[in-house]
Write a protein that holds these residues in place. Sequence first.
Motif, short mmCIF file in Angstrom:
data_model
loop_
_atom_site.label_atom_id
_atom_site.label_comp_id
_atom_site.label_asym_id
_atom_site.label_seq_id
_atom_site.Cartn_x
_atom_site.Cartn_y
_atom_site.Cartn_z
N GLY A 236 0.41 -1.50 0.45
CA GLY A 236 -0.25 -0.50 -0.08
C GLY A 236 1.27 1.09 0.00
N LYS A 237 0.40 2.29 0.63
CA LYS A 237 1.13 3.47 0.75
C LYS A 237 1.38 3.54 2.31
CE LYS A 237 0.61 8.35 -0.93
NZ LYS A 237 0.13 9.31 -1.59
N ILE A 238 2.87 3.72 2.44
CA ILE A 238 2.91 3.58 4.31
C ILE A 238 3.64 5.41 4.16
CG2 ILE A 238 4.95 3.52 5.79
CD1 ILE A 238 4.07 0.76 4.66
N GLY A 258 10.94 0.32 2.85
CA GLY A 258 10.73 -0.58 1.73
C GLY A 258 10.02 0.81 0.92
N ARG A 259 9.78 0.55 -0.83
CA ARG A 259 9.22 0.69 -1.90
C ARG A 259 7.90 1.53 -1.00
NH1 ARG A 259 10.52 -1.08 -5.73
NH2 ARG A 259 12.72 -2.72 -5.73
N ALA A 260 7.65 1.07 -0.76
CA ALA A 260 6.15 1.21 -0.25
C ALA A 260 5.48 2.34 0.35
CB ALA A 260 5.09 0.45 0.53
N VAL A 261 6.68 3.04 1.23
CA VAL A 261 6.60 4.34 1.85
C VAL A 261 6.98 4.68 0.47
CG1 VAL A 261 8.75 6.13 2.80
CG2 VAL A 261 8.96 3.70 3.63
N ALA A 262 5.51 6.34 0.75
CA ALA A 262 5.21 7.43 0.23
C ALA A 262 6.25 8.58 -0.06
CB ALA A 262 3.87 7.73 1.40
N PRO A 263 6.20 9.11 -1.17
CA PRO A 263 7.02 9.83 -1.69
C PRO A 263 7.47 11.10 -0.31
CG PRO A 263 6.36 8.70 -3.45
CD PRO A 263 4.99 8.49 -2.11
N GLU A 264 5.55 11.21 -0.03
CA GLU A 264 6.05 12.80 1.02
C GLU A 264 6.28 12.28 2.47
OE1 GLU A 264 1.55 12.29 -0.86
OE2 GLU A 264 3.31 10.99 -0.92
N GLY A 265 6.41 10.80 2.85
CA GLY A 265 7.04 10.38 3.84
C GLY A 265 5.49 10.75 4.91
N TRP A 266 5.61 11.72 5.36
CA TRP A 266 4.80 12.58 6.46
C TRP A 266 3.25 12.87 6.15
CZ3 TRP A 266 8.13 11.07 10.77
CH2 TRP A 266 9.33 10.70 10.07
N ASN A 267 3.18 13.49 7.17
CA ASN A 267 1.58 14.03 7.25
C ASN A 267 1.16 14.61 8.23
OD1 ASN A 267 -1.83 14.05 7.54
ND2 ASN A 267 -1.91 13.55 5.65
N GLU A 268 1.04 15.75 7.76
CA GLU A 268 0.54 17.38 8.58
C GLU A 268 -0.67 16.98 10.33
OE1 GLU A 268 -1.12 18.71 5.67
OE2 GLU A 268 0.48 17.54 5.84
N TRP A 269 -1.81 16.09 9.50
CA TRP A 269 -2.40 15.86 10.11
C TRP A 269 -3.04 16.70 10.33
CZ3 TRP A 269 -3.96 12.00 14.00
CH2 TRP A 269 -4.92 11.24 14.42
#
Length: 327
Positions: A236-238, A258-269
Motif C-alpha cells: 500500500g502507501k505507508i 521499503g518501496r511502499a513508503v510514500a514519496p511525501e513521507g509525512w502527514n501534518e494531520w
Amino acid sequence: MQLLLPPLIIFILILSAFSFRVWSDVVCRNGQDARSKVAYTLIVNKYSKPRPAIFNTIEAAINTIPPNNDQWVRVFISPGIYNEKVSLLQNNCIFLEGKGRHLTIITYNDHEATDQSATFTSYGENVIVKGITFKPKIKQAVAARIYGDKSAFYGCGFIGFQDTLWDATGRHYYKNCYIEGGVDFIWGNGQSIYEVAHSGSLFSPDSVSYVTAQGRSSPYETSGFVFRLGAVFGTGKIFLGRAYGPYSRVIFHGTTLGRAVAPEGWNEWNSKGHEDKLTYAEVDCKGPGSDKSKRVKWMKKLRPSELHQFSKSRFINQNRWLESQPV
C-alpha cells in the motif's frame, strides 16, 4: 488510536503528558544471585500442575509480588499461547521473560474502548520484557500500552492493526522488536528509542497506513520517537508518521525504508499551517523508499550536533538505568 477519542481519554492523555517530571525515581536493588541480579524467579507454565513458585497464569504470578517492590523479580513464562489480560499496576522492578516471541504469546479479546482494550498494560517503573509477543484478537485493539518510566523490551513482538503499541509516557527502549499494524500503530507521548526494530505495515495495494502518531503537545516536553537502524516495510502507501500532537517529534536514523513508503513521507494531520512546529527527520536512511526528493518541504534537516541529542545516552539513558538491568 481512534480519530475521535472520548473526553475522558483525552483528559487522561493530557494528564500523562505532564506526569513524566514528577514521577519518583525508583531504584531496583539486586537480589542475592550476583549473576542474574534477581531476588527470585517465578515460573508460569499453563500446562503444569500449580505448586509453590509455579503458576498456570501470568496474572497469578504477578499477584504474588508485593506492590512497590524494590528488588528485581523475574517471571519466566514458558512457551505457549496465554489467553489473558496482563497488567502491572504498582509492580516495579519486574522482569517478564518468555522463551522467544514466536514461542511465548499473550493474547486477549477485549475491545470496549481504546484505553481499556490493551492485552498488556504497564504502569510500573523499571520493567523489562524479553522474548514475548502481545497480540490482541480484535483488529482495532491495543496490544500493549506503556506508561511506566524506565521500561525496556528485548526481542518482543507487538501485533495488531490500529493502535498496536500505545507508547504512552516515560523513557522506553525497544531493541530487536517487531511491530506490526496499519493505522497509527506506534503512538502516544513516550520518550523512546527503537533500536533495530522492524515495523511491518500489511495492507492491500490501495490502502494508506501510518507508522507513527506521536503526541508531543508543547516545545517543553522531552518526548519523541527515535528509530535507529531496522526497517519499515509493507504494501500500500505507508506514511512514516502523522502529527497526533502539535509538536510531534519522530526521527528515523539509518533505517531501511521499503518501496511502499510514500514519496511525501509525512502527514501534518491536524497541524496544517503549523508544520514548522513539527520535528520529522530522516538521517542516513537507505532502501527504495528513502528517496527524499519528493518529501514534504517542512521535513527537518538535523545537524550532527542536533542528532546527538537523540542518542541513547542523551535522550533516554541519562542516569544509565539500562546498564543496571538484569539482562
